[in-house]
Write an enzyme that holds these catalytic residues in place. Sequence first.
Site, PDB file in Angstrom:
ATOM      1  N   THR A  74       1.339  -1.165   0.140  1.00  0.00           N
ATOM      2  CA  THR A  74       0.082   0.381  -0.250  1.00  0.00           C
ATOM      3  C   THR A  74       1.118   1.035  -0.003  1.00  0.00           C
ATOM      4  O   THR A  74       1.927   1.008   0.565  1.00  0.00           O
ATOM      5  CB  THR A  74      -1.023   0.356   1.342  1.00  0.00           C
ATOM      6  OG1 THR A  74      -1.129  -1.170   1.553  1.00  0.00           O
ATOM      7  CG2 THR A  74      -2.306   1.283   1.610  1.00  0.00           C
ATOM      8  N   GLY A 113      -9.981  -3.294   2.854  1.00  0.00           N
ATOM      9  CA  GLY A 113      -9.473  -3.463   3.780  1.00  0.00           C
ATOM     10  C   GLY A 113      -9.481  -2.359   4.389  1.00  0.00           C
ATOM     11  O   GLY A 113     -10.631  -1.325   4.483  1.00  0.00           O
TER      12      GLY A 113
END
Length: 408
Positions: free
Chosen positions: A253, A283
């Site tokens: 990420t 998420g």
Amino acid sequence: MSQRKSRRKFLGSAVAGIGMATLGAHVRVEAVTPSGQQASSAAATTTQRRAAPPIVVASGNGVAAVSKAVEMLRAGSDTLDAVIAGVNINELDPKDNSVGYGGLPNERCDVELDASVMHGPTRRAGAVASLRGVREPSKVARMVLERTDHILIVGQGAREFATAHGFEDTSLLTEESRLAWLRWKETMSGMDKWGPSQYIPAPASPAGEKRLAAERQRASYRLAETYAGGDVKRREELLAWADEVALKPPTGTINCLALDSAFDISGVTTTSGLAWKIPGRVGDSPLIGCGLYVDNDTGAAGSTGRGEEVIYINGARTIVEFMRQGMGPEQACLEALKLIARRYGNDLEKLKDIDVNFYALNKRGDYAGAAIWSHTVSSQGEKRRRQFAFADAQGGRLLDSAFLFERR
Ligand code: ASP
């Protein structure tokens, strides 16, 4: 032992040597060691880092992103444009297998992306989740912010929304991520039909035996053969990488936060989420207040790592609230990390595989990165210090993150 477990063991043996490696903390936490004893941390120190804006903070994979963003801010760009242009570098990079194009897929081998953006000066947010076929999901999140009355659009709706705004439906899977998925799939279970058959008849002749032996040798190589061609070293490296991510899906990420010289703030978080996830799993990254939060009066925060933990404590919003109450960014990040540790009773054995990183900056130009663990450890036992990316007038660089627990 079940067939599933014994097949997993094939890869599992590779990481058996990682060990727990814990104890000692950067801040005061009553930690429970693997032996069950209480251990109090060494010192209660926090570092204060401050720089004159414009400044940009990002996760450790974001040196190019923060450099690009700060350059744009210095040229007068808006903070949101700057952070999005920064993370677009990672989104388009096939080698960053946690973001955008080249991101590791879900359990069905589909790449599903999540992204969120927040613009401080106009107090708006936009996000997409489980989006397929767009290499730069942060741009679609910005469309949600700019062109709708919504904040979060998911799945097929996000895909249709992207198409309506002219984003082509393109493949996000690279040969490398497909290989990693196949490796994961074939070694996941002995109960399914993937991988060499469990029922191999006795060979009828020496030629049959030879053939089987050769096949066993080649079976796993074949996955990498087409890609790496005759380059044996490259093939071996690819397979080692695929085994590593199959067993220990990397966290990734990119979160990027910027403060400009007018003291305006924006942020973005973009990700392919957890590798091998259940399709539709969302998420923390696209959830406003979890993987990203910006309050133009106070500061901004974002996260990478195990999203479920960040969602549980509403990580980014919690950090910004701590800062609003007077904490500096580093202390605020560490306090939020302590909430995660507390969820597990500060039991280091339970926390050992939980990886969460926070990033924050405030209106005064204070900034920080902080992680649960001081280091990451690869399945080869390689230790790497947790770091975050930062850029100011001196350009982009990596700095050591603060941490709750030292990994020995
Ligand atoms: N936070 C991301 C998620 O949970 C994953 C990561 O950062 O590795 O989707």
